[in-house]
Design an enzyme around this catalytic site. Structure first.
Site, PDB file in Angstrom:
ATOM      1  N   ASP A 130       0.711  -0.949   0.200  1.00  0.00           N
ATOM      2  CA  ASP A 130       0.005   0.004  -0.005  1.00  0.00           C
ATOM      3  C   ASP A 130       0.902   1.080   0.148  1.00  0.00           C
ATOM      4  O   ASP A 130       1.671   1.312   0.643  1.00  0.00           O
ATOM      5  CB  ASP A 130      -0.798  -0.065   1.276  1.00  0.00           C
ATOM      6  CG  ASP A 130      -1.843   0.843   1.554  1.00  0.00           C
ATOM      7  OD1 ASP A 130      -2.534   1.121   0.176  1.00  0.00           O
ATOM      8  OD2 ASP A 130      -1.948   2.022   2.184  1.00  0.00           O
TER       9      ASP A 130
ATOM     10  N   GLU B  16       0.997  -0.074  -4.900  1.00  0.00           N
ATOM     11  CA  GLU B  16       0.353   0.977  -5.326  1.00  0.00           C
ATOM     12  C   GLU B  16       1.523   1.710  -5.046  1.00  0.00           C
ATOM     13  O   GLU B  16       1.560   3.125  -4.355  1.00  0.00           O
ATOM     14  CB  GLU B  16      -0.613   0.832  -4.401  1.00  0.00           C
ATOM     15  CG  GLU B  16      -1.440   1.865  -4.780  1.00  0.00           C
ATOM     16  CD  GLU B  16      -2.282   2.468  -3.193  1.00  0.00           C
ATOM     17  OE1 GLU B  16      -2.976   2.966  -3.959  1.00  0.00           O
ATOM     18  OE2 GLU B  16      -1.393   2.769  -2.448  1.00  0.00           O
TER      19      GLU B  16
END
Ligand code: NOJ
Length: 546
Positions: A204, A245
């Site tokens: 993330d 990401e």
């Protein structure tokens, strides 16, 4: 077959992203759970999925879809147990499906014991797990992601009277990842989940993690931390991968790759944005131009393609003017937009439910170079619920059938803990797995066939990709070639027929149509003329003739 020597499951993967809370409720508490997902593995297998990326299901404070972690080593008790998770990994593996988890280490919840300790005393050893200042810096909005909800990156904690840094919500203090002790903790988290048999992580917010944010700076290049993490996963499983990401400019992509040492894949936010610009303008040019800016990947790493994800459709990679054009078309009302830069809708409502355009988009997802990531419900054309706040609109429960609660949960509707779309054209009565499985021609059946066809043709995973220049701007044509064979894919972005002339004078090819039917096709010396109907797409196998 020299090109196949570097075979790897990841290069051939079809990834499915889901949140167990919204997928299937097995323990009848109105919320999806691990056992529910286990009960649906056969479905995912029949769809052709080979990898599941699960968004966080760790113990959390429940304020940011699980991205506000309170305990990295525990399953949210409402969703199951570690034993259920192990069973999931085993059962999935029996079906050839690998599990990837979210690694959320840019921040914790402000309810995480580390943070509670950190605010108990400046000298507490956990204090330095976070990023602090005594005064709010002048430039306090440098990297504000949720810019319409938060007004500063620095929040005062009154207990200790100091300001902590947060990239996302104020209840998510950023970890001080430059601190070697925090790095050790991250390695422990990686180790813990790898031992349970997973195949890696989706990291993330990677660029935010690797930014020097506070007084303590990373030693050397912050991106080298990714090498450590890669080593930590492959120590357990040589085939494990890290995907990131990173919604950054494409020129920054190479920083994340290091010949398999750093990340194995990056979500291609840049291509995603230009795909939507192309869809909005009925024109393939934005995509063709986007490829000119994309650095090549190959053995360096891969791109992961997606249409929609669990967040807003973030259009930051477009210029202000391009973004405005996409917003005007796909989010004409203010309540469809979010954070001044994105759209909080699912794909079919954005395309006014036009099945042909939805299929064209899915075709691009499944045939562009890279690894496709399907968001749960995309395969049946699920809609959104704009009454829900922020990004919750695109996270409604999976629609399995037309029984009560769409087959998501058998509790009384009032006891549901997750929103189900139960009315309108996207209600579970009309859009559901069971119905589409039984229809001869449905979105689900088409996608299932397309995935299986894609998996048969190894040129998608191992071949070289080339765009075929055509003069018609509404057509997007490309080939994937492996050892002189492969696929020729044609897409029509427009609502009118598209005549496409392909120049094959340089080499002699034999074309065989394996998906779709052109309105007409004529071959004359050196060229092929193909007419596509509106929003149509066609696959040919292509073989070089001696
Ligand atoms: C990215 C995740 O995809 C998003 O859902 C979340 O809000 C932020 N990171 C913060 O964790």
């Amino acid at each position: 077959m020299k090109d196949l020597c570097a075979q790897h499951w990841f290069k051939e993967a079809v990834i499915y992203s889901l949140d167990i809370r919204s997928f299937k409720d097995a323990d009848e508490d109105g919320l999806g759970d691990l056992k529910g997902l286990i009960s649906k593995l056969d479905y995912l297998h029949s769809l052709g999925v080979t990898c599941i990326w699960m968004v966080p299901f760790y113990s959390s404070h429940g304020q940011d879809g699980g991205y506000d972690v309170v305990d990295y080593y525990a399953v949210d008790f409402r969703l199951g147990t570690l034993a259920d998770f192990k069973l999931l990994v085993e059962r999935a593996q029996e079906k050839g499906i690998r599990i990837i988890l979210d690694l959320v280490v840019n921040h914790t919840s402000n309810q995480h014991p580390w943070f509670l300790n950190a605010i108990s005393d400046k000298n507490n050893r956990f204090h330095n797990f976070y990023i602090w200042k005594d005064e709010k810096p002048e430039n306090d909005k440098e990297d504000l992601v949720f810019n319409t909800v938060e007004d500063s990156n620095w929040e005062c904690n009154h207990q200790i009277n100091r300001y902590y840094y947060h990239t996302f919500y104020r209840f998510q203090p950023d970890l001080n990842v430059a601190n070697p002790i925090v790095q050790q903790e991250i390695l422990r988290i990686i180790d813990f989940w790898m031992r349970l048999g997973i195949y890696g992580f989706r990291i993330d917010a990677v660029p935010h993690i690797l930014k020097n944010k506070g007084d303590e700076q990373f030693k050397g290049d912050p991106y080298d931390v990714l090498d450590q993490w890669k080593e930590a996963v492959i120590k357990h499983n040589k085939e494990a991968v890290l995907i990131g990401e990173a919604d950054v400019e494409p020129e920054d992509y190479p920083r994340f790759f290091n010949k398999g040492k750093k990340l194995d894949g990056l979500f291609n936010f840049f291509l995603n944005n230009y795909l939507f610009l192309g869809l909005a303008e009925h024109c393939a040019k934005p995509l063709v131009q986007a490829f000119e800016r994309l650095p090549p990947t190959g053995e360096q790493g891969r791109y992961l393609n997606f249409l929609r994800n669990h967040d807003e459709l973030d259009l930051e990679r477009l210029s202000d003017e391009e973004r405005e054009r996409v917003l005007e078309i796909f989010a004409p009302c203010p309540f469809m937009r979010i954070y001044g830069r994105g759209i909080r809708r699912r794909l079919p409502p954005m395309l006014n439910g036009d099945r042909a355009r939805v299929c064209l988009s899915m075709n691009l997802l499944l045939t562009l170079p890279g690894i496709p990531v399907i968001r749960y419900g995309e395969e049946i054309g699920m809609g959104d619920d704009l009454e829900l706040p922020q990004r919750e609109s695109v996270r409604t429960a999976m629609q399995w059938d037309d029984t009560v609660n769409g087959g998501f949960s058998s509790v009384q509707t009032e006891q549901l803990q997750w929103r189900v779309i139960d009315h309108g054209p996207y209600g579970y009565q009309h859009v559901n797995v069971s119905k589409e499985m039984h229809e001869e021609v449905s979105l689900l059946r088409q996608i299932q066939k397309m995935i299986n066809l894609r998996r048969k043709h190894k040129a998608f995973a191992y071949g070289s990709f080339k765009i075929i220049q055509v003069s018609n701007p509404q057509a997007f044509v490309y080939v994937h070639l492996l050892d002189g064979q492969g696929l020729l894919i044609l897409n029509n972005f427009s609502y009118t027929n598209a005549d496409v002339e392909i120049d094959l004078t340089k080499e002699r090819f034999k074309l065989t149509c394996i998906w779709g039917t052109p309105l007409s096709m004529e071959e004359s010396v050196g060229t092929v003329n193909i007419t596509l109907s509106p929003y149509d797409y066609i696959w040919y196998t292509i073989a070089k003739l001696e």
